[in-house]
Design an enzyme around this catalytic site. Structure first.
Site, PDB file in Angstrom:
ATOM      1  N   MET A 170     -11.199 -18.126 -40.709  1.00  0.00           N
ATOM      2  CA  MET A 170     -10.207 -17.693 -39.722  1.00  0.00           C
ATOM      3  C   MET A 170      -9.802 -16.251 -39.952  1.00  0.00           C
ATOM      4  SD  MET A 170      -8.556 -18.588 -37.037  1.00  0.00           S
ATOM      5  CE  MET A 170      -8.090 -17.038 -36.257  1.00  0.00           C
ATOM      6  N   LYS A 171      -9.672 -15.852 -41.207  1.00  0.00           N
ATOM      7  CA  LYS A 171      -9.291 -14.472 -41.509  1.00  0.00           C
ATOM      8  C   LYS A 171     -10.348 -13.493 -41.010  1.00  0.00           C
ATOM      9  CE  LYS A 171      -7.134 -10.986 -43.444  1.00  0.00           C
ATOM     10  NZ  LYS A 171      -6.003 -10.359 -42.742  1.00  0.00           N
TER      11      LYS A 171
END
Length: 295
Positions: A170-171
């Protein structure tokens, strides 16, 4: 219930704030000697314990945060911690790392009765100092439940994305969006100047419109106001993250032409000299301008 003992490896721009807020929450905190003595000495003055060896930290702590530049450094740190970790210990990687590496490290830790979680950071050093970071966490449900009160001391927004590795995935997506904006802004500003529209004129239209956002404002803090520290995230780290994104896309056989274009914008800046410790993302405007014959 025994209080967790916390270690922090990498007390730089973000790690120092994390450690400070852990101390403020009355957690016992251990930090490791660093070539930059200022943050270490500041934290020791606030009550942290300093060690000179990662094995000493592993023997002392039940949860260890790592804030490092990327996966190669995280792998080295975990390798040094591994022989001395107490059963049940949790390693929390706050770096922006390669998810494939993260999952492999989790397996190594699982083999010795320990756990891995990824908790990459969203925010600035000022937000780290104030305990207002955001984090997206990859961890098993039980590990997340154990970490949640600890992380609440330094993060104001926490999202459990899924199992180990999901936070780093997600980052990378988050950074793809933000760094994509940076590449777009830098090119748009160069083109605006080429066609006779000043930076101030460009900003007067975009700022406050539907195209405005928090990232635009910190990015333009340099282009408009000349604040070189408006967004202290290096071009080198940006390029590293975009390479990790490319590897993640390759792993699932996804065509990502926009991701490649954004990566190449940062790669060109790096090749032109934008690889120093004080070359930050908003400075991309200078490199794109020079590539197009502008001051």
């Amino acid at each position: 219930m025994t209080k967790e003992t916390i270690g922090v490896v990498g007390v730089g721009l973000m790690g120092q704030g994390i450690a400070k807020n852990l101390l403020a929450a009355n957690y016992p905190v251990t930090v490791i000697a660093h070539r930059n003595r200022g943050p270490v000495e500041n934290l020791v003055a606030l009550g942290a314990i300093e060690v000179s060896d990662l094995k000493d930290m592993a023997a002392e702590c039940s949860i260890i945060h790592i804030c490092a530049p990327g996966s190669p450094q995280v792998e080295t740190i975990v390798g040094a911690l591994l022989p001395a970790l107490k059963p049940g210990s949790v390693i929390v990687d706050c770096s922006t790392s390669d998810p494939t590496s993260t999952v492999a490290l989790a397996k190594s830790l699982e083999d010795v009765g320990c756990h891995m979680a990824d908790a990459p950071l969203g925010g600035t050093p000022v937000q780290a100092e104030n305990g207002e970071l955001a984090t997206m966490i990859g961890a098993d449900a039980e590990v997340f439940a154990r970490l949640r009160p600890v992380i609440a001391s330094w993060a104001s927004a926490t999202v459990h994305i899924g199992p180990c590795g999901a936070g780093h995935k997600m980052k990378l997506l988050n950074n793809f969006v933000s760094l994509g904006y940076a590449a777009l802004y830098a090119e748009a500003l160069a083109l605006s100047r080429k066609v006779g529209i000043s930076v101030d004129q460009f900003d007067s239209v975009i700022r406050g419109s539907r195209m405005d956002c928090g990232f635009y404002q910190t990015f333009m803090g340099y282009a408009v106001e000349g604040n070189r520290e408006a967004h202290k995230f290096t071009l080198t780290n940006a390029l590293k993250d975009l390479r990790y994104l490319e590897a993640m896309a390759d792993h699932v056989a996804l065509a990502n032409p926009i991701g490649n274009a954004v990566k190449n914008s940062f790669a060109l800046a790096s090749a032109a000299g934008g690889d120093g410790p004080e070359d930050y993302v908003p400075h991309l405007v200078d490199f794109v301008a020079r590539q197009n014959g502008l001051d």
